[in-house]
Scaffold this motif. Structure first.
Motif, PDB file in Angstrom:
ATOM      1  N   TRP A 167      64.341 -43.807 -40.692  1.00  0.00           N
ATOM      2  CA  TRP A 167      64.094 -42.503 -40.062  1.00  0.00           C
ATOM      3  C   TRP A 167      62.691 -42.018 -40.395  1.00  0.00           C
ATOM      4  CZ3 TRP A 167      66.670 -40.443 -36.309  1.00  0.00           C
ATOM      5  CH2 TRP A 167      68.039 -40.707 -36.147  1.00  0.00           C
ATOM      6  N   HIS A 168      61.921 -41.719 -39.367  1.00  0.00           N
ATOM      7  CA  HIS A 168      60.542 -41.261 -39.608  1.00  0.00           C
ATOM      8  C   HIS A 168      60.011 -40.515 -38.390  1.00  0.00           C
ATOM      9  CE1 HIS A 168      59.974 -44.863 -37.186  1.00  0.00           C
ATOM     10  NE2 HIS A 168      58.750 -44.457 -36.915  1.00  0.00           N
ATOM     11  N   SER A 169      58.924 -39.788 -38.592  1.00  0.00           N
ATOM     12  CA  SER A 169      58.100 -39.412 -37.446  1.00  0.00           C
ATOM     13  C   SER A 169      56.798 -40.178 -37.625  1.00  0.00           C
ATOM     14  CB  SER A 169      57.904 -37.898 -37.316  1.00  0.00           C
ATOM     15  OG  SER A 169      57.579 -37.325 -38.539  1.00  0.00           O
ATOM     16  N   ASP A 170      56.073 -40.366 -36.532  1.00  0.00           N
ATOM     17  CA  ASP A 170      54.935 -41.283 -36.570  1.00  0.00           C
ATOM     18  C   ASP A 170      53.734 -40.679 -37.284  1.00  0.00           C
ATOM     19  OD1 ASP A 170      56.224 -43.368 -35.247  1.00  0.00           O
ATOM     20  OD2 ASP A 170      55.697 -42.606 -33.263  1.00  0.00           O
ATOM     21  N   VAL A 171      53.108 -41.532 -38.060  1.00  0.00           N
ATOM     22  CA  VAL A 171      51.783 -41.304 -38.684  1.00  0.00           C
ATOM     23  C   VAL A 171      51.621 -39.929 -39.348  1.00  0.00           C
ATOM     24  CG1 VAL A 171      50.625 -43.034 -37.271  1.00  0.00           C
ATOM     25  CG2 VAL A 171      50.657 -40.686 -36.436  1.00  0.00           C
ATOM     26  N   PHE A 175      59.586 -41.082 -24.417  1.00  0.00           N
ATOM     27  CA  PHE A 175      58.457 -40.213 -24.753  1.00  0.00           C
ATOM     28  C   PHE A 175      59.035 -39.128 -25.656  1.00  0.00           C
ATOM     29  CE2 PHE A 175      55.104 -37.197 -22.546  1.00  0.00           C
ATOM     30  CZ  PHE A 175      54.507 -36.968 -23.767  1.00  0.00           C
ATOM     31  N   TRP A 176      58.664 -39.152 -26.941  1.00  0.00           N
ATOM     32  CA  TRP A 176      59.238 -38.173 -27.856  1.00  0.00           C
ATOM     33  C   TRP A 176      58.184 -37.213 -28.387  1.00  0.00           C
ATOM     34  CZ3 TRP A 176      59.187 -43.433 -29.079  1.00  0.00           C
ATOM     35  CH2 TRP A 176      58.398 -43.825 -30.166  1.00  0.00           C
ATOM     36  N   ASP A 177      58.681 -36.019 -28.714  1.00  0.00           N
ATOM     37  CA  ASP A 177      57.843 -34.994 -29.314  1.00  0.00           C
ATOM     38  C   ASP A 177      57.874 -35.225 -30.822  1.00  0.00           C
ATOM     39  OD1 ASP A 177      56.674 -32.729 -30.376  1.00  0.00           O
ATOM     40  OD2 ASP A 177      57.498 -31.403 -28.836  1.00  0.00           O
ATOM     41  N   LEU A 207      62.722 -36.906 -35.458  1.00  0.00           N
ATOM     42  CA  LEU A 207      62.607 -38.159 -36.201  1.00  0.00           C
ATOM     43  C   LEU A 207      63.159 -39.261 -35.297  1.00  0.00           C
ATOM     44  CD1 LEU A 207      64.040 -37.223 -39.734  1.00  0.00           C
ATOM     45  CD2 LEU A 207      61.647 -37.248 -39.018  1.00  0.00           C
ATOM     46  N   HIS A 208      62.751 -40.500 -35.541  1.00  0.00           N
ATOM     47  CA  HIS A 208      63.347 -41.606 -34.795  1.00  0.00           C
ATOM     48  C   HIS A 208      63.579 -42.796 -35.711  1.00  0.00           C
ATOM     49  CE1 HIS A 208      58.975 -41.988 -34.386  1.00  0.00           C
ATOM     50  NE2 HIS A 208      59.142 -43.286 -34.262  1.00  0.00           N
ATOM     51  N   TYR A 209      64.412 -43.712 -35.227  1.00  0.00           N
ATOM     52  CA  TYR A 209      64.877 -44.837 -36.042  1.00  0.00           C
ATOM     53  C   TYR A 209      65.150 -46.006 -35.102  1.00  0.00           C
ATOM     54  CZ  TYR A 209      67.894 -47.135 -39.594  1.00  0.00           C
ATOM     55  OH  TYR A 209      68.445 -47.996 -40.512  1.00  0.00           O
ATOM     56  N   HIS A 212      55.441 -51.697 -25.902  1.00  0.00           N
ATOM     57  CA  HIS A 212      54.058 -51.217 -26.006  1.00  0.00           C
ATOM     58  C   HIS A 212      54.093 -49.732 -26.348  1.00  0.00           C
ATOM     59  CE1 HIS A 212      51.664 -54.423 -23.500  1.00  0.00           C
ATOM     60  NE2 HIS A 212      52.057 -54.853 -24.675  1.00  0.00           N
ATOM     61  N   ARG A 213      53.357 -49.359 -27.383  1.00  0.00           N
ATOM     62  CA  ARG A 213      53.360 -47.953 -27.801  1.00  0.00           C
ATOM     63  C   ARG A 213      51.962 -47.350 -27.743  1.00  0.00           C
ATOM     64  NH1 ARG A 213      53.875 -45.499 -33.776  1.00  0.00           N
ATOM     65  NH2 ARG A 213      51.658 -45.266 -33.430  1.00  0.00           N
ATOM     66  N   VAL A 214      51.881 -46.137 -27.228  1.00  0.00           N
ATOM     67  CA  VAL A 214      50.653 -45.349 -27.377  1.00  0.00           C
ATOM     68  C   VAL A 214      51.022 -44.028 -28.045  1.00  0.00           C
ATOM     69  CG1 VAL A 214      49.453 -46.326 -25.381  1.00  0.00           C
ATOM     70  CG2 VAL A 214      50.814 -44.256 -25.098  1.00  0.00           C
TER      71      VAL A 214
HETATM   72 FE   LIG Z   1      57.793 -44.792 -35.017  1.00  0.00          FE
END
Ligand SMILES: [Fe+2]
Length: 282
Positions: free
Chosen positions: A101-105, A250-252, A257-259, A272-274
């Protein structure tokens, strides 16, 4: 230019909606983009099925929501450094990328506003992604806990995944991960974040990057942080997305959080992620 009527169909009670009636490869009008942005703010994570996106088209779509950023530790595509390949080959047995479980960067001063993830190759089963609503995580805490957290600052660092001794040493072999000492840097963020667009408060800690509270040791911080990590991913705050080829999520990143589930051994998965640049959390 294509003018379509977009429709949002929720996939769970807590968050998440599938958007139909739009082709992301088209040059979309400002009004369609505004509707997508509103859907994102309302549902926190939105999904589009059966899209066909070149790297240029994925970048062009995401740029409508803000400037894109390159990942600090994952090298992008040679011609499109904003796009990282999230891939695990069928014969890999190590951890998958994003498998916690995390949010990005959030090790960055300004963590991403959101990410746009496009499925190129999906396993026949497994590899779903879970998302969790952090407004709900905050709102369901007791007033006493909310008050205490309001005064706390958390320390985030990328050393766990991307430091010289981090998890990337033995995982993500098919990806272009470049661990470095930069991952040892520490960043302060409020534990409770006010969303810059909705004004709603959300919990803003995650197990991948948050290591302790400011002015406390890791040992002192751990019991409360572990409680918050567990609370943040309570089943009632989540939705689960089953990928199909060409699907886009597309998440805010400011409020979820996502997993990425690691349950597709023996099968290949490639995305592919941006990431869209965000604000400094307040
Ligand atoms: Fe992520």
């Amino acid at each position: 230019m294509t003018y379509q009527t977009i429709k949002a169909t929720p996939i769970a009670g807590a968050l998440g909606a599938e958007i139909s009636g739009v082709s992301l490869s088209d040059e979309l009008s400002d009004s369609v983009i505004a509707k997508i942005r509103n859907a994102l703010l309302d549902h926190l994570v939105i999904f589009f099925r059966d899209q066909k996106l070149t790297p240029e088209q994925q970048i062009a779509f995401a740029r409508r929501f803000g400037p894109l950023e390159e990942h600090d530790f994952v090298k992008g595509l040679p011609d499109h450094p904003e796009i990282i390949r999230v891939v695990r080959e069928a014969d890999e047995t190590s951890l998958n990328f994003g498998g916690a479980w995390h949010s990005d960067v959030t090790h960055q001063e300004c963590p991403a506003l959101g990410s746009v993830l496009y499925a190129l190759d999906v396993p026949p089963y497994g590899g779903d992604t879970l998302f969790s609503n952090q407004y709900l995580a905050y709102e369901t805490l007791s007033p006493g806990m909310q008050q205490m957290l309001a005064g706390l600052t958390a320390i985030h660092t990328a050393r766990g995944p991307f430091g010289p001794e981090g998890r990337s040493k033995t995982n993500w072999q098919s990806m272009q991960v470049e661990p470095s000492a930069k991952a040892l840097e520490e960043m302060e963020h409020p534990v409770v974040r006010t969303h810059p667009e909705t004004g709603r408060k959300g919990l803003f800690v995650n197990k991948t990057f948050t290591v302790r509270f400011k002015d406390m040791t890791e040992q002192e911080s751990s019991p409360l942080l572990e409680y918050l990590f567990k609370h943040a991913s309570h089943e009632g705050f989540t939705c689960r997305f089953r990928w199909t080829p060409g699907a886009v999520a597309f998440w805010d990143n400011r409020a979820v959080l996502h997993y990425a589930l690691n349950d597709y051994s023996g099968h290949r998965r490639e995305m592919h992620r941006v990431a869209i640049s965000g604000d400094r959390p307040v």
